[in-house]
Design an enzyme around this catalytic site. Structure first.
Site, PDB file in Angstrom:
ATOM      1  N   HIS A 197       0.812  -1.172  -0.106  1.00  0.00           N
ATOM      2  CA  HIS A 197       0.089  -0.073  -0.299  1.00  0.00           C
ATOM      3  C   HIS A 197       0.896   1.101   0.033  1.00  0.00           C
ATOM      4  CE1 HIS A 197      -3.813  -1.716   0.826  1.00  0.00           C
ATOM      5  NE2 HIS A 197      -3.266  -2.749   1.176  1.00  0.00           N
TER       6      HIS A 197
ATOM      7  N   ASP B  40       3.175   9.609  -0.510  1.00  0.00           N
ATOM      8  CA  ASP B  40       2.087   8.772  -0.056  1.00  0.00           C
ATOM      9  C   ASP B  40       1.972   7.671  -1.093  1.00  0.00           C
ATOM     10  OD1 ASP B  40      -0.066   8.097   1.190  1.00  0.00           O
ATOM     11  OD2 ASP B  40      -0.604  10.150   1.380  1.00  0.00           O
TER      12      ASP B  40
HETATM   13  O1  F6P Z   1      -0.918   3.543   4.441  1.00  0.00           O
HETATM   14  C1  F6P Z   1      -0.215   2.323   4.833  1.00  0.00           C
HETATM   15  C2  F6P Z   1      -1.418   1.819   6.122  1.00  0.00           C
HETATM   16  O2  F6P Z   1      -1.158   0.659   6.408  1.00  0.00           O
HETATM   17  C3  F6P Z   1      -2.924   1.978   5.511  1.00  0.00           C
HETATM   18  O3  F6P Z   1      -3.209   0.876   4.589  1.00  0.00           O
HETATM   19  C4  F6P Z   1      -3.635   2.057   6.705  1.00  0.00           C
HETATM   20  O4  F6P Z   1      -4.753   2.634   6.827  1.00  0.00           O
HETATM   21  C5  F6P Z   1      -2.581   2.755   7.565  1.00  0.00           C
HETATM   22  O5  F6P Z   1      -1.220   2.707   7.187  1.00  0.00           O
HETATM   23  C6  F6P Z   1      -2.723   2.703   9.011  1.00  0.00           C
HETATM   24  O6  F6P Z   1      -1.788   2.666   9.850  1.00  0.00           O
HETATM   25  P1  F6P Z   1      -1.666   2.113  11.505  1.00  0.00           P
HETATM   26  O7  F6P Z   1      -2.550   0.840  11.242  1.00  0.00           O
HETATM   27  O8  F6P Z   1      -0.451   1.842  11.746  1.00  0.00           O
HETATM   28  O9  F6P Z   1      -2.350   3.374  12.293  1.00  0.00           O
END
Ligand code: F6P
Length: 455
Positions: free
Chosen positions: A154, A363
């Site tokens: 992602h 991003d």
């Molecule tokens: O952008 C990467 C990502 O893993 C997204 O898929 C997700 O929404 C976000 O980071 C969540 O981060 P965390 O679970 O560490 O709060």
């Protein structure tokens, strides 16, 4: 159709607020064909017994496992978010590499493989998500799992020379060769990964989208830009204007224009730069003085990690400085809010905003940019100000594209968005909306799963 098994760090259980793009997309994929979603429960417990918790929602089984403090610190706070996250977002300066957290990361991936392997069937399609779980396929293969396994990253892929700066990079990166398909957000990410494999990973390209590992194993790579449920968000946003929270926000503006930003409180999102860019706008465009209020919603994440704590204090300081220097008794230029809102309410906020500010320093994609567009009123759409360094900029080409490091450029884009005539706003919006209607999250998962199943 084979059963779908999704594996990700976090699992959005039924009934939880599925605000994240990942959660929305995966839930949709699972409800269509039935299957299993496996991952961390998000809970840190004193003595993790390894016991699995199970929930059911129709044809979907959710299975989660708790982690203990040492594992959360090593795997999540440590190697995932203090080593891989900054590295993958081109921030070598913030990378903290530590063999102990690397071991925690390995241990949790092995735990996932131990728990998941006995639940898998020969003909399952397994879809693993994100940088937390890079070695999972190789560990499943070591446990005798032969079914199709795909990976989707992602976040961005940095250039090969940054990746190879990580100690022992080959040991980790070569575990990706155990997947059948590696999906990336954009063509550029895919290309940078391919360069890494060729230059430092010991592998080679043997055809369009086909790579070969040093041991001769072949796997596919491809770009699959993630998206949103465009139609759903458009409906949700139109309906949300009747919600009290949205009406109260609109009333509170007193005819002023609204600029909005919604981001996790993460250094990759470029919030200090955005705040400074907004202040530059206030200084450079005195003709627009007092005509716009900027609302920044920034829920706290990864609050146990030092860099995130520092960012939080930094933003509090800058926000105080901006308001101290520019506010009037009846107008606060910047409203800075650390809490989260229900997804439907956010879409109503987006629709109320003339300007959508999405200016990350890096991003993978950025779904807020896409949601902001989908939420607009077709008769009176707002303008998206979007960083060139977000994956979304490859698709949202009629946004006002800015370099987030260029504060004057950001300031002028905000002013340009505020003053843009309706005809031009509509034209720019329509082009993006048409793209999002064709390339929505359903197209994304179909494309990915089709590619994986044809491997
Ligand atoms: O952008 C990467 C990502 O893993 C997204 O898929 C997700 O929404 C976000 O980071 C969540 O981060 P965390 O679970 O560490 O709060």
């Amino acid at each position: 159709m084979s059963r779908l098994v999704v594996v990700s760090n976090r699992v959005a259980l039924p009934g939880e607020n599925r605000a994240g793009g990942l959660a929305v997309a995966l839930h949709a994929a699972l409800s269509e064909r039935g299957g299993l979603w496996f991952g961390w429960s998000g809970r840190t417990v004193r003595d993790a017994s390894g016991e699995l918790r199970e929930h059911r929602d129709g044809d979907i089984r959710y299975v989660t496992v708790d982690l203990d403090r040492a594992d959360v610190d090593g795997y999540y706070n440590g190697f995932s978010n203090r080593t891989l996250w900054p590295l993958l977002h081109f921030r070598l300066d913030l990378v903290d590499y530590d063999r102990a957290t690397r071991e925690g990361y390995r241990r949790v991936n092995a735990l996932f493989a131990d728990k998941l392997a006995p639940m898998l069937r020969e003909d399952d399609t397994v879809w693993v998500h994100d940088y937390h779980l890079i070695p999972l396929a190789s560990m499943l293969r070591a446990r005798g799992i032969g079914c199709r396994i795909g990976f989707f990253l992602h976040v961005p892929v940095p250039s090969a020379d940054l990746l190879m700066a990580m100690p022992d990079h080959q040991r980790l990166m070569s575990t990706l060769y155990a997947y059948d398909l590696l999906g990336f957000q954009t063509r550029r990410d895919r290309d940078r990964f391919q360069s890494y494999v060729r230059l430092y990973g010991g592998g080679r390209a043997v055809g369009e989208d086909l790579l070969e590992a040093p041991d001769g194993r072949r796997f596919r790579i491809g770009a699959f830009p993630i998206s949103i449920d465009t139609r759903h968000i458009a409906h949700q946003a139109a309906a949300a204007t009747a919600k009290p929270a949205v009406r109260e926000l609109r009333a509170s503006l007193r005819q002023r224009l609204l600029a909005i930003g919604v981001d996790r409180l993460d250094y990759s999102k470029g919030l200090p730069e955005r705040f400074h860019g907004f202040e530059r706008y206030l200084r450079r465009h005195p003709d627009q003085r007092g005509t716009m209020t900027y609302l920044q919603i920034a829920p706290i994440t990864r609050g146990e990690v030092g860099e995130y704590q520092q960012l939080r204090s930094q933003l509090e300081q800058i926000a105080g400085h901006i308001n101290g220097g520019h506010a009037e008794p009846e107008w606060t230029p910047l409203r800075y809010v650390n809490r989260n809102f229900p997804h439907a309410t956010l879409t109503g906020f987006y629709r109320s905003a003339r300007v959508g500010l999405v200016t990350p320093l890096r991003d993978g994609m950025n779904l807020v940019a896409k949601e902001y567009v989908a939420a607009q009123d077709p008769q009176d759409p707002g303008v998206l100000v979007l960083s060139l360094l977000a994956g979304a900029a490859q698709e949202m080409t009629t946004a006002l594209l800015v370099n987030p490091h260029d504060l004057d450029g950001v300031a002028d884009a905000i002013a340009g968005a505020a003053a843009m005539p309706l005809g031009q706003r509509r034209e720019r919006w329509q082009a993006m909306m048409e793209h999002l209607l064709r390339h929505d999250v359903h197209a994304w998962r179909h494309d990915y799963l089709h590619a994986l199943e044809s491997c």
